[in-house]
Design an enzyme around this catalytic site. Sequence first.
Site, PDB file in Angstrom:
ATOM      1  N   GLU A  47       9.707   1.771   1.855  1.00 10.99           N
ATOM      2  CA  GLU A  47      10.521   1.024   2.822  1.00 10.99           C
ATOM      3  C   GLU A  47      11.324   1.943   3.737  1.00 10.99           C
ATOM      4  OE1 GLU A  47      10.365   0.425  -0.412  1.00 10.99           O
ATOM      5  OE2 GLU A  47       9.250  -1.457  -0.447  1.00 10.99           O
ATOM      6  N   HIS A  53      13.704 -10.519  -6.450  1.00  9.31           N
ATOM      7  CA  HIS A  53      12.961 -11.199  -5.389  1.00  9.31           C
ATOM      8  C   HIS A  53      13.798 -12.245  -4.649  1.00  9.31           C
ATOM      9  CE1 HIS A  53       9.616  -9.423  -7.597  1.00  9.31           C
ATOM     10  NE2 HIS A  53       8.828  -9.676  -6.576  1.00  9.31           N
TER      11      HIS A  53
END
Lengths: 370, 418
Positions: free
Chosen positions: A94, A163
Amino acid sequence: MSPSITTSSEANGNVSSATARAAASAAATAGAAGPQPVTMAKALNTAMVHAMQSDKSVLVFGEDVGKLGGVFRITDGLMATFGEQRCFDTPLAESGIVGMAVGMAINGMRPVVEMQFDAFAYPAFEQIVSHVAKMHNRTKGKVKLPMVIRVPYAGGIGGVEHHCDSSESYYAHTAGLKVYTPATAADAYRMLREAIDSDDPVMFMEPKKLYWSKDLVDLERLREDYEAKADRGTSMEGRAAVARSGTDATLIAYGPSVPAALAAAAAAAEEGRSLEVVDIRTIVPFDDETVAASVRKTGRAVVIAEAHGFASVSSEIVARVQERCFHYLAAPIRRVTGFDVPYPAPKLEHYYLPGVDRILDAVDDLQWED
Amino acid sequence: MTISADHTAPGTAQAQPGPEQAEDIYLPGAAAEAVRKFGITAEDYMLPARHQIQMVDQDGNLKHHSEQGTEPGHEYPLPGDHELLTAYAQLVIGRRVNDQNSALVRQGRMAVYPSSQGQEACQVAAALCLAEGDWMFPTYRDAVAVMARGVDPVQAMTIFRGDWHGGYDPLEHKVGIQCTPLTTQLLHAVGVAHAAKLRGEDTVVLAMCGDGATSEGDFHEALNFAAVFHLPVIFFVQNNQYAISVPLAHQSVAPSLAHKAVGYGMAGERVDGNDVVALLAVLDRAVKLAREGSGPLLVEAHTYRMQAHTNADDATRYRQDSEVALWTARDPLSRMRTYLAGRGLLDDDGEARIAEKAESVATQLRNGLGEDVPVDPQDLFRYVFSSPTPQLKEQAALLADELARDAAGAASTAEASE
């Protein structure tokens, strides 16, 4: 904010979710042309398609965004349509994705990157805070970073740990970042188009539990309006929407909490209480004017957010409303937020998420009798 | 296991190896190119030569070709005379700048200065190897390289005088703002190269970092991204032996930092970082290969930070004088002076002209940094976004009002005392 923005304009997609959803199901059965039931996922996807058609410098990349179309399918078909040079998968890193996007933006591109999930964006935090947010300032405006970091965020989908974080406060707290979060399909389209065209970096927070909720939208009409600048001066940046008008109290919400606020307002109406719902839409810049106007009118406010309440966007909203509306308030401002615990596993998330009952309890507590 | 040139990098979108090729390992584009170009194996291309490349020894003697550390596929022609003289002039200027800035820090004219004294050869070669239109992404210790790319000396020192912005325009000079968070700028270099490649431009990008920085995650991500996307980026690591106080042995136990390249499928090389001749030879070739499409390369330069990390650091706490003395003898300036004089390329007149130029840059720094530049408090709000948000306008007005009241208060006090 001008009154014309607060009153719902179907052309700009500022219809309330409840109204839109009712109309959407009607349109689906009638099969009429024009406005169609559209998911937020489809609206976001279409916004990227249109942006890529309009501007060759718009690129989309991230993890699994190519052939797969993203784990939520938001980038579905972009690689096939625009080729592997304009929509592509990156190595699984990322910080690399955001750091490379910074370089691309320095060198003339408009990257739109996807962080796969809220909590997976944290490795990019240094790039976001130290470079994305500061580049314009530290170069005296010479270097602009027209880039969008899309983050599917918040819970309510039964996701396992890591999540479902509500990470918007981290970004909103960082000077130099704009933070958008749509709550309807029409807003999602328009706000993503504006984010991509913005010369400032935008954290685009997508409430993942709303990806599949439908509103009645005419995407082609939205495109024409946006691209013809027919609605010039009605940018959604810094403009909250009054999603439902009311007179007795204001529910202030954004992103994933807007449907809960609308449902609570609908339920309250049955009990004879008129609640106004304000959808913040862009956390940064914040629309003090619309929020304060609503609270001055109703005299009462409840702020609703999925994120932990402590040191959060919801605390900021309470502080700002209190500073601007103290003499109009009939009761202390209440908050209904997630508890100050790590986002719970699916078996417990029902207890964590602000729901209609908890919102109505807070409304009931707003000192209704002198 | 064999290496086959049948498979190319993912960017070229070749079919995946079939079952009959299951024994083959995937050969990245850079290696395939090397195999074609140099007739050596992919491993031999990607691994650094067995010895570091050194062309001029510490006494200023040109080494015999057989002793320069070169190997097939790792061969480096001697740079041209003009380039060497330009490099020497820049070395002298760079040393003068380092000395001048250290003095300005002591005088309180600069807030901090991370000196590149001892590393000037790396600074100069990093700037000279690039063509116009190429980009450089420097760290906070690379101000001399930034200047050598044509940035005004005073502007290059803006950060170190404690100003709130980076000084120069990165787009005008194609030089990133000197970066303090370690290796984050390597990814920006990757992005600039990627954008250029997508537009079909032949831009090369040089990305700089130090030995300690190779421990950072962004070092890994940048090298991997550059290799996977087959981008023309030179990763130039100045191994100056210390990350503030921590020696290299505590950062990495790899055979060398250049050996890390093979793990990413790119070529690595080691070079004497105090030998500007070898540095130019290695970097010139790296730039040429990158521009021709051979993908990214990693160059590790062995050098030494002669000064403490900054003026705020005390190097005597963690290293011996004897070690510093060892590196004083390897000084990049004196060996280049001896080498050029020996070849008849540099005489006293030439030396004097270069010294004069260096002195004028030092004067420029003294004057520029000695000047008190008025600050505008409203600059706090001006550049946070492309246009200030309502909230920032409110805060700007608050500060303006505060300052106006202060000024009015000061005026009335002055009036009363008259």
